[in-house]
Motif scaffolding. Structure first.
Motif, PDB file in Angstrom:
ATOM      1  N   HIS A   1       0.829  -1.214   0.000  1.00  0.00           N
ATOM      2  CA  HIS A   1       0.000   0.000   0.000  1.00  0.00           C
ATOM      3  C   HIS A   1       0.856   1.254   0.000  1.00  0.00           C
ATOM      4  O   HIS A   1       0.560   2.207  -0.706  1.00  0.00           O
ATOM      5  CB  HIS A   1      -0.934  -0.007   1.215  1.00  0.00           C
ATOM      6  CG  HIS A   1      -2.231  -0.679   0.927  1.00  0.00           C
ATOM      7  ND1 HIS A   1      -2.357  -2.041   0.868  1.00  0.00           N
ATOM      8  CD2 HIS A   1      -3.461  -0.172   0.654  1.00  0.00           C
ATOM      9  CE1 HIS A   1      -3.607  -2.361   0.575  1.00  0.00           C
ATOM     10  NE2 HIS A   1      -4.294  -1.236   0.446  1.00  0.00           N
TER      11      HIS A   1
ATOM     12  N   PRO B   1      -4.067   6.586   2.909  1.00  0.00           N
ATOM     13  CA  PRO B   1      -4.519   5.191   2.758  1.00  0.00           C
ATOM     14  C   PRO B   1      -3.822   4.236   3.720  1.00  0.00           C
ATOM     15  O   PRO B   1      -4.415   3.249   4.171  1.00  0.00           O
ATOM     16  CB  PRO B   1      -4.174   4.840   1.315  1.00  0.00           C
ATOM     17  CG  PRO B   1      -3.223   5.871   0.858  1.00  0.00           C
ATOM     18  CD  PRO B   1      -3.480   7.103   1.662  1.00  0.00           C
ATOM     19  N   VAL B   2      -2.570   4.566   4.060  1.00  0.00           N
ATOM     20  CA  VAL B   2      -1.833   3.679   4.974  1.00  0.00           C
ATOM     21  C   VAL B   2      -2.449   3.734   6.377  1.00  0.00           C
ATOM     22  O   VAL B   2      -2.553   2.722   7.070  1.00  0.00           O
ATOM     23  CB  VAL B   2      -0.340   4.064   4.997  1.00  0.00           C
ATOM     24  CG1 VAL B   2       0.422   3.199   5.981  1.00  0.00           C
ATOM     25  CG2 VAL B   2       0.258   3.918   3.606  1.00  0.00           C
TER      26      VAL B   2
ATOM     27  N   LEU C   1      -5.578   1.615   6.368  1.00  0.00           N
ATOM     28  CA  LEU C   1      -5.208   0.206   6.411  1.00  0.00           C
ATOM     29  C   LEU C   1      -4.727  -0.184   7.806  1.00  0.00           C
ATOM     30  O   LEU C   1      -5.125  -1.206   8.371  1.00  0.00           O
ATOM     31  CB  LEU C   1      -4.107  -0.051   5.385  1.00  0.00           C
ATOM     32  CG  LEU C   1      -3.626  -1.479   5.331  1.00  0.00           C
ATOM     33  CD1 LEU C   1      -4.628  -2.317   4.572  1.00  0.00           C
ATOM     34  CD2 LEU C   1      -2.266  -1.568   4.684  1.00  0.00           C
TER      35      LEU C   1
END
Lengths: 313, 507
Positions: free
Chosen positions: A199, A238-239, A242
């Protein structure tokens, strides 16, 4: 920000209530009778009847739900049919263990996944990228139980460096605690690190090819600042999402890893409880992890605000 | 500053990873690996096998068994039946105290038997249902009365029904007794962390303390057999129970380890629904005695033993193993005979019967099912395996929602415990639904007398009936397997699979 937080908190309670109904309802769909499962090898009919009575198993489902949720609201999660201890005591015993394992695994995952993803993106198409990819794929495709048993055989049986399994409280023996947690945290962490790496890599690649990075470079900023200040912060969104999801997953207990290393956390607790139809324990654990999931998502939302000013509208 | 902290952490990690950093636990602590986490540590409420392993260190019983299944003294030194076999009198060991210092006497026995019989959720009620009252004759003599003669009573008291807890603690803690159990065994309770450990400490007031050589025992559950063994090999454990049969050769080859083994008093068998529900009428096995006979003849017990248990189990055809003193020699194990099986199926007019075989998802049971499937196929059977999670399969058995069901029974020292509840009409464990008045009469006869020759004669008759009707096709008797470090001495195998800690020594 305050309005946003307030809104999110306001939907927290109805969500949990909904979750509690789902947990309770789904559980009733499990085949198998807890009273029979609990009645031992002899399964004396009178004993079965008494167990049903004691744990309200012969009351209609809505009454049982109300009894349970009423107790939960007062901090009483019921009693484990199997070991006859209050569920709240079990939760209090296991939660710190699960949280510790989750944090350590997450540290391993971040420590490996983030740098590997960044290096892989910065050296896109060159050998560090390939190395990171191969290692990442290995981490993704290695089953936890296999890696766990191999590590036990190497580090405990052959070399004798680490205890094969078991848990020691950090309050009792901090060093012993680290010794016991290294292998399980590594096994869990590497799996997540691989996902993190993938990712981070794709987010970084996307950001690095965007216009503002070109502008930043064009105006002569040092590469360190371009990457560290401009690219990484945007790639982090996005990390973070996640990370929050993976962390939530870790909190619901790592069933196989906990079994292998005999770590007394949520995973072991819930598996035993499901097989023994120990309803109160299953409900307690699932409710607890559902709450953790919701809170973590809320924290992730707050984190977006902090790293990305555009979201602070 | 930060750099220093990093170095310190790094140094700590390296130290942690250095051999010898693991503190060598004192030789006074025995570390015992269990196959699961026990249930409630209350002899009245407990129901798991592993719980009994812990109790063997914690709670003494009125009487115990010897390796050859004879009843021997423990808290009671002698016993006798009345002339009409309706009461059993015990002389109690003098000078015994519970872990809390309370005296063990006839009043305490009365309290315990009554607690077993009346406590809500008691698992002992059925075992002690024959006992109608308990008389305290004098402080060291107690008499258990039954309405009718009930010979299995003495053997029942060699297990949890005969375990004695301190009446003071029992009354104070009531249904919370399991949180801090107080008994009269060699070790007293220290702490329990569910699914992690149970710690016991030597009880200095134990009546037989000269034979106890550990200061502490730590029980730790490891559900995975491979992991359990890895912990023994790495020195985290001193002994483990239920070694996987496939690991036994490796343990035998390892110079640092020893293997303990003995044939169990339980069995593995296939229960057939012959009258429990309407399914019995529609299934091939349930409706025809000939097809059941053909099914048994199609199976090779030695083959199952070799494939599933590495040849370590004992093939058998009765509720006790062929090497048991209670085995009915008049009914030996039938040899595999596929030709005869085929002929029987032809006679029954069904050369290719379908058999739906329910099996719990445990490895052993599933493997047995697969071998049975392959063997029976040679005779023409179409065995369809229905692997079902254990709790669900029990429910199906209870409702009669099965044709054939692979089930293991852990066994009781008195054969009655392997027999009556399974084959007596309408008994709780009679999943086959067998109801045979002639058999019931024989079973009841075996309970009326304490004369072993007479009881054996009754069991021989029972064997003839059961083996012809085939409500259960008995397959084999597993071995209890233990692995332990060679520093441990004095370990003795008992066929009930429990441990006697007296006489065991480390180093």
């Amino acid at each position: 920000m305050t309005r946003f937080l307030f809104r999110r908190l306001a939907i927290l309670l109805p969500t949990l209530l909904f979750v509690s109904i789902i947990i309770f309802g789904l559980q009733q769909l499990l085949p198998g009778d807890p009273a029979i499962a609990m009645a031992g090898e002899e399964r004396d009919p009178e004993t079965i009847a008494q167990i049903r009575e004691k744990y309200n198993l012969n009351k209609p489902i809505h009454e049982r739900y109300l009894l349970w949720i009423g107790g939960v609201l007062q901090g009483d999660f019921g009693e484990s049919i199997r070991i006859q201890l209050p569920v709240s005591q079990l939760l209090v015993e296991k939660l710190p263990v699960t949280i510790e394992l989750a944090i350590l695994s997450m540290l391993v995952a971040l420590g490996i996944g983030l740098p590997a993803g960044m290096i892989s993106a910065l050296y896109n198409g060159r050998w560090p990228d390939y190395v990171a990819n191969v290692v990442g794929l290995w981490g993704l495709s290695t089953p936890n139980f296999w890696l766990g048993i191999m590590m036990i055989l190497l580090f405990s049986v052959e070399l004798g460096w680490l205890p094969a399994s078991g848990y020691v409280s950090p309050l009792e023996d901090p060093l012993g605690n680290i010794e016991a947690m290294i292998m399980p945290a590594f096994v869990l962490g590497t799996g997540i690190a691989a996902v993190m790496m993938r990712h981070t890599r794709s987010a970084m690649l996307q950001v690095l090819s965007s216009d503002y990075i070109r502008t930043a470079r064009a105006k002569g900023l040092r590469e360190k600042v371009v990457i560290g200040k401009h690219a990484l912060r945007n790639a982090a969104v996005p990390v973070i999402t996640l990370g929050a999801l993976e962390f939530g997953q870790l909190l619901s207990g790592a069933v196989l890893t906990e079994q292998i290393f005999s770590i007394p956390g949520f995973g072991k607790l819930i598996v035993d409880a499901v097989f023994n139809r120990d309803y109160a324990v299953v409900q307690g654990v699932v409710l607890c992890t559902a709450t953790a999931y919701i809170v973590l998502n809320l924290l992730a939302d707050i984190a977006y605000f902090l790293v990305n000013p555009r979201l602070r509208a | 500053m930060f750099r220093h902290a990093t170095y310190a952490a790094f140094a700590a990690l390296i130290m942690a990873a250095t051999p010898g950093a693991i503190s060598s636990a004192s030789a006074q602590t025995l570390k015992f690996g269990l196959a699961e986490d026990p249930d409630a540590l209350d002899p009245t409420l407990a129901r798991t096998f592993v719980g009994r392993v812990v109790f063997s260190a914690l709670c003494d019983k009125l009487v115990d068994i010897s390796p050859d299944l004879k009843v021997v003294p423990q808290l009671a030194t002698e016993w006798s039946w009345s002339a009409d076999n309706k009461s059993l009198t015990f002389k109690l060991r003098p000078g015994v105290t519970f872990h809390d210092g309370e005296k063990f006497d006839a009043e305490a026995v009365k309290y315990n038997i009554e607690r077993h019989k009346t406590m809500q959720g008691s698992q002992r009620r059925g075992e002690l249902s024959a006992v109608t009252s308990v008389d305290v004759v004098d402080p060291l003599t107690v008499k258990l009365n039954t309405a009718a003669p009930f010979a299995p009573l003495l053997a029942t008291l060699t297990d949890r029904a005969g375990m004695m807890i301190s009446p003071k603690a029992g009354k104070a803690l009531a249904d919370k007794f399991a949180t801090a159990p107080v008994c009269a065994g060699p070790f007293k309770f220290v702490e329990r962390v569910a699914q992690d450990r149970i710690v016991l400490e030597k009880f200095d007031g134990y009546w037989n303390k000269a034979n106890i050589h550990f200061q502490r025992i730590e029980f730790r559950p490891f559900t995975d057999a491979t992991v359990r063994l890895a912990n023994l090999r790495s020195g985290q454990l001193d002994i483990l129970e239920r070694l996987a049969a496939t690991d036994a050769p490796g343990v035998q080859k390892d110079a640092k380890l020893k293997l303990g083994s003995i044939t169990e008093i339980g069995y593995y068998g296939i229960t057939i629904n012959i009258g429990k529900s309407d399914k019995a009428k529609t299934s091939a096995l349930g409706s025809s005695q000939k097809i059941r006979e053909a099914f048994e003849l199609s199976l090779d017990r030695n083959g199952i033993n070799k494939v599933v248990f590495d040849g370590l189990a004992t093939p058998g055809n009765q509720w006790v193993a062929p090497n048991s003193p209670y085995y009915a020699k008049s009914s030996p194990i039938p040899k595999r005979d596929v030709a005869k099986a085929k002929a029987l199926l032809k006679e029954a007019g069904n050369p290719n019967p379908v058999v739906n075989l329910v099996t719990p998802t445990t490895t052993d049971a599933r493997n047995i099912a697969q071998v049975v499937q392959a063997m029976a196929k040679e005779a023409g059977f179409d065995v369809r395996i229905q692997a079902t999670e254990f709790a669900t399969s029990l429910n199906m058995a209870d409702k009669g929602d099965f044709e054939a069901y692979i089930l293991a029974w852990s066994g009781r020292p008195d054969p009655d415990g392997n027999l009556y509840s399974f084959h007596g009409c309408k008994q709780p464990l009679n999943y086959s639904g067998l109801c045979n008045p002639a058999l019931d009469e024989v079973l009841n006869d075996s309970r009326l007398t304490t004369d072993m020759a007479q009881r054996q004669a009754a069991w021989n008759k029972a064997a003839a009936i059961v083996l012809a009707e085939r409500p259960i096709i008995y397959l084999l008797h597993r071995k209890w397997l233990w692995a332990y470090g060679n520093k441990l001495s004095g370990f003795k195998e008992y066929p009930d699979g429990l441990i006697r800690f007296t006489g065991m020594k480390l180093g």
